[in-house]
Design a protein around this motif. Structure first.
Motif, PDB file in Angstrom:
ATOM      1  N   THR A   1      83.336 -59.273  71.052  1.00  0.00           N
ATOM      2  CA  THR A   1      84.587 -59.034  70.335  1.00  0.00           C
ATOM      3  C   THR A   1      85.552 -60.155  70.685  1.00  0.00           C
ATOM      4  O   THR A   1      85.735 -60.460  71.871  1.00  0.00           O
ATOM      5  CB  THR A   1      85.220 -57.702  70.805  1.00  0.00           C
ATOM      6  OG1 THR A   1      84.261 -56.668  70.643  1.00  0.00           O
ATOM      7  CG2 THR A   1      86.484 -57.372  70.012  1.00  0.00           C
ATOM      8  N   VAL A   2      86.166 -60.742  69.682  1.00  0.00           N
ATOM      9  CA  VAL A   2      87.138 -61.810  69.936  1.00  0.00           C
ATOM     10  C   VAL A   2      88.484 -61.412  69.342  1.00  0.00           C
ATOM     11  O   VAL A   2      88.575 -61.077  68.156  1.00  0.00           O
ATOM     12  CB  VAL A   2      86.686 -63.154  69.322  1.00  0.00           C
ATOM     13  CG1 VAL A   2      87.729 -64.245  69.601  1.00  0.00           C
ATOM     14  CG2 VAL A   2      85.314 -63.576  69.855  1.00  0.00           C
TER      15      VAL A   2
ATOM     16  N   ALA B   1      80.698 -63.768  68.679  1.00  0.00           N
ATOM     17  CA  ALA B   1      80.784 -62.538  67.863  1.00  0.00           C
ATOM     18  C   ALA B   1      79.416 -62.178  67.285  1.00  0.00           C
ATOM     19  O   ALA B   1      79.047 -60.996  67.244  1.00  0.00           O
ATOM     20  CB  ALA B   1      81.817 -62.719  66.754  1.00  0.00           C
TER      21      ALA B   1
ATOM     22  N   LEU C   1      83.093 -69.321  69.153  1.00  0.00           N
ATOM     23  CA  LEU C   1      83.596 -67.953  68.939  1.00  0.00           C
ATOM     24  C   LEU C   1      82.770 -67.228  67.885  1.00  0.00           C
ATOM     25  O   LEU C   1      82.515 -66.023  68.013  1.00  0.00           O
ATOM     26  CB  LEU C   1      85.080 -67.993  68.545  1.00  0.00           C
ATOM     27  CG  LEU C   1      86.009 -68.571  69.616  1.00  0.00           C
ATOM     28  CD1 LEU C   1      87.456 -68.562  69.139  1.00  0.00           C
ATOM     29  CD2 LEU C   1      85.877 -67.827  70.947  1.00  0.00           C
ATOM     30  N   ARG C   2      82.338 -67.943  66.861  1.00  0.00           N
ATOM     31  CA  ARG C   2      81.483 -67.303  65.842  1.00  0.00           C
ATOM     32  C   ARG C   2      80.161 -66.865  66.499  1.00  0.00           C
ATOM     33  O   ARG C   2      79.665 -65.779  66.228  1.00  0.00           O
ATOM     34  CB  ARG C   2      81.180 -68.268  64.691  1.00  0.00           C
ATOM     35  CG  ARG C   2      82.334 -68.617  63.757  1.00  0.00           C
ATOM     36  CD  ARG C   2      82.994 -67.467  63.040  1.00  0.00           C
ATOM     37  NE  ARG C   2      82.128 -66.331  62.808  1.00  0.00           N
ATOM     38  CZ  ARG C   2      82.582 -65.094  62.562  1.00  0.00           C
ATOM     39  NH1 ARG C   2      83.880 -64.853  62.519  1.00  0.00           N
ATOM     40  NH2 ARG C   2      81.760 -64.111  62.353  1.00  0.00           N
TER      41      ARG C   2
ATOM     42  N   ARG D   1      82.932 -59.056  65.754  1.00  0.00           N
ATOM     43  CA  ARG D   1      83.933 -59.602  64.832  1.00  0.00           C
ATOM     44  C   ARG D   1      84.994 -60.410  65.580  1.00  0.00           C
ATOM     45  O   ARG D   1      85.270 -60.163  66.759  1.00  0.00           O
ATOM     46  CB  ARG D   1      84.601 -58.468  64.046  1.00  0.00           C
ATOM     47  CG  ARG D   1      83.605 -57.662  63.211  1.00  0.00           C
ATOM     48  CD  ARG D   1      84.264 -56.563  62.429  1.00  0.00           C
ATOM     49  NE  ARG D   1      85.024 -57.011  61.276  1.00  0.00           N
ATOM     50  CZ  ARG D   1      84.522 -57.214  60.071  1.00  0.00           C
ATOM     51  NH1 ARG D   1      83.220 -57.061  59.865  1.00  0.00           N
ATOM     52  NH2 ARG D   1      85.287 -57.597  59.081  1.00  0.00           N
ATOM     53  N   VAL D   2      85.570 -61.347  64.857  1.00  0.00           N
ATOM     54  CA  VAL D   2      86.695 -62.132  65.372  1.00  0.00           C
ATOM     55  C   VAL D   2      87.956 -61.647  64.669  1.00  0.00           C
ATOM     56  O   VAL D   2      88.023 -61.656  63.435  1.00  0.00           O
ATOM     57  CB  VAL D   2      86.493 -63.635  65.080  1.00  0.00           C
ATOM     58  CG1 VAL D   2      87.718 -64.433  65.532  1.00  0.00           C
ATOM     59  CG2 VAL D   2      85.228 -64.162  65.746  1.00  0.00           C
TER      60      VAL D   2
ATOM     61  N   ALA E   1      88.101 -66.254  61.394  1.00  0.00           N
ATOM     62  CA  ALA E   1      88.353 -64.813  61.543  1.00  0.00           C
ATOM     63  C   ALA E   1      87.584 -63.946  60.547  1.00  0.00           C
ATOM     64  O   ALA E   1      87.389 -64.330  59.396  1.00  0.00           O
ATOM     65  CB  ALA E   1      89.848 -64.542  61.409  1.00  0.00           C
TER      66      ALA E   1
ATOM     67  N   ARG F   1      85.503 -73.033  67.344  1.00  0.00           N
ATOM     68  CA  ARG F   1      85.218 -72.129  66.231  1.00  0.00           C
ATOM     69  C   ARG F   1      83.753 -71.698  66.251  1.00  0.00           C
ATOM     70  O   ARG F   1      83.424 -70.522  66.137  1.00  0.00           O
ATOM     71  CB  ARG F   1      85.530 -72.864  64.922  1.00  0.00           C
ATOM     72  CG  ARG F   1      85.365 -72.032  63.673  1.00  0.00           C
ATOM     73  CD  ARG F   1      85.407 -72.919  62.436  1.00  0.00           C
ATOM     74  NE  ARG F   1      86.506 -73.855  62.495  1.00  0.00           N
ATOM     75  CZ  ARG F   1      86.437 -75.132  62.090  1.00  0.00           C
ATOM     76  NH1 ARG F   1      85.323 -75.623  61.600  1.00  0.00           N
ATOM     77  NH2 ARG F   1      87.469 -75.920  62.196  1.00  0.00           N
TER      78      ARG F   1
END
Ligand SMILES: Nc1ncnc2c1ncn2[C@@H]1O[C@H](COP(=O)(O)OP(=O)(O)OP(=O)(O)O)[C@@H](O)[C@H]1O
Length: 261
Positions: A185-186, A180, A176-177, A34-35, A200, A173
């Motif tokens: 974990t972000v 995750a 980071l997606r 999850r972010v 998020a 973005r």
């Protein structure tokens, strides 16, 4: 209700600098896959919370744990946590590749990882140019590359979109997606509402050193949009007293928080 233990656990954290209470009472947890966005106005206490988590500042009370352990007690921290607190601290005469070589040697990472990481962050073409000529966005990419050298499973990023152009923001973005989605974990801090909405899974709103609300973004914005929620809760919206909107209050039990997922 989840049964996994959180990758990051912040419990009733407090820290002051002289008469400034930078962090008064911050609690939240971040989970793998999850972010989590830490959202708050300037001076809310986001960076201080991250600095404590990374062992760069000492809490007066409360706990900040990574996989149940304080950062300073982790056996090989750079291989567990990749952190970007600011894009400064770079030597202007060194190239990106030289910076990464030094970091890799320091943390015991293979030099072979450098070229793939440069590719990953989109700096391959500029890798052998001195950092002096880099834009802020390029410095952010290099800072992220540094954080990735240890192949960490947790990323802690203080305003990572700062200085990136629209294409860079979209790239970050997506990165980071994907991180995750692979179980990473972000934890990132921001004051850009649109970025929170796009990246998020989980949200912590923080203001004046206190976490005001925590939970899954979907649940928190089920009955009001993010901007309305943010402005109604923080000093960014008005000088009215802070009140709790719907959702789990900071410091609530994990059971309370899970009901928001
Ligand atoms: N080293 C320090 N010495 C004195 N005061 C500090 C220090 N670090 C932070 N503060 C103060 O603590 C408060 C919280 O700062 P912090 O940087 O954690 O907020 P922030 O939410 O990250 O803000 P921003 O979004 O502007 O980066 C501010 O009032 C700040 O001036």
């Amino acid at each position: 209700m989840t049964t996994t233990s959180p990758s990051i656990e912040i419990t009733h954290l407090a820290k002051s600098y002289g008469s400034t209470q930078a962090v008064a009472d911050v609690s939240f947890h971040a989970e793998s896959g999850r972010v989590l966005a830490l959202l708050g106005p300037n001076g809310a206490g986001k960076t201080t919370t991250m600095r404590i988590l990374l062992g760069l500042a000492t809490a007066e009370s409360g706990h900040a744990l990574i996989d149940g352990t304080a950062y300073s007690d982790l056996s090989s921290p750079a291989h567990r946590v990749g952190a970007v607190l600011d894009a400064g601290g770079l030597h202007p005469d060194r190239t990106a590749r030289e910076h990464l070589r030094i970091t890799a040697a320091m943390i015991g990472a293979s030099q072979r990882i450098i070229s793939p990481v440069l590719q990953q962050v989109g700096l391959a073409d500029a890798a052998d140019r001195p950092v002096r000529g880099y834009s802020l966005g390029m410095r952010q990419r290099l800072a992220l590359a540094n954080a990735l050298l240890g192949d960490p499973s947790i990323l802690v990023l203080d305003e990572p979109a700062n200085g990136l152009d629209p294409a860079g923001i979209r790239w970050l973005r997506q990165y980071l997606r994907a991180f995750a989605a692979q179980g990473g974990t972000v934890l990132l801090s921001t004051h850009v509402l649109t970025e929170v909405a796009l990246v998020a899974d989980d949200l912590v709103i923080i203001d004046r050193g206190r976490s005001l609300i925590t939970g899954a973004l979907d649940a928190l914005t089920a009955h009001s949009d993010l901007e309305q929620l943010y402005l109604s809760m923080t000093s960014a919206g008005s000088d009215q007293p802070i009140h709790h909107a719907s959702g789990a209050p900071a410091g609530s039990t994990s059971t309370d928080r899970e009901t928001l997922r």
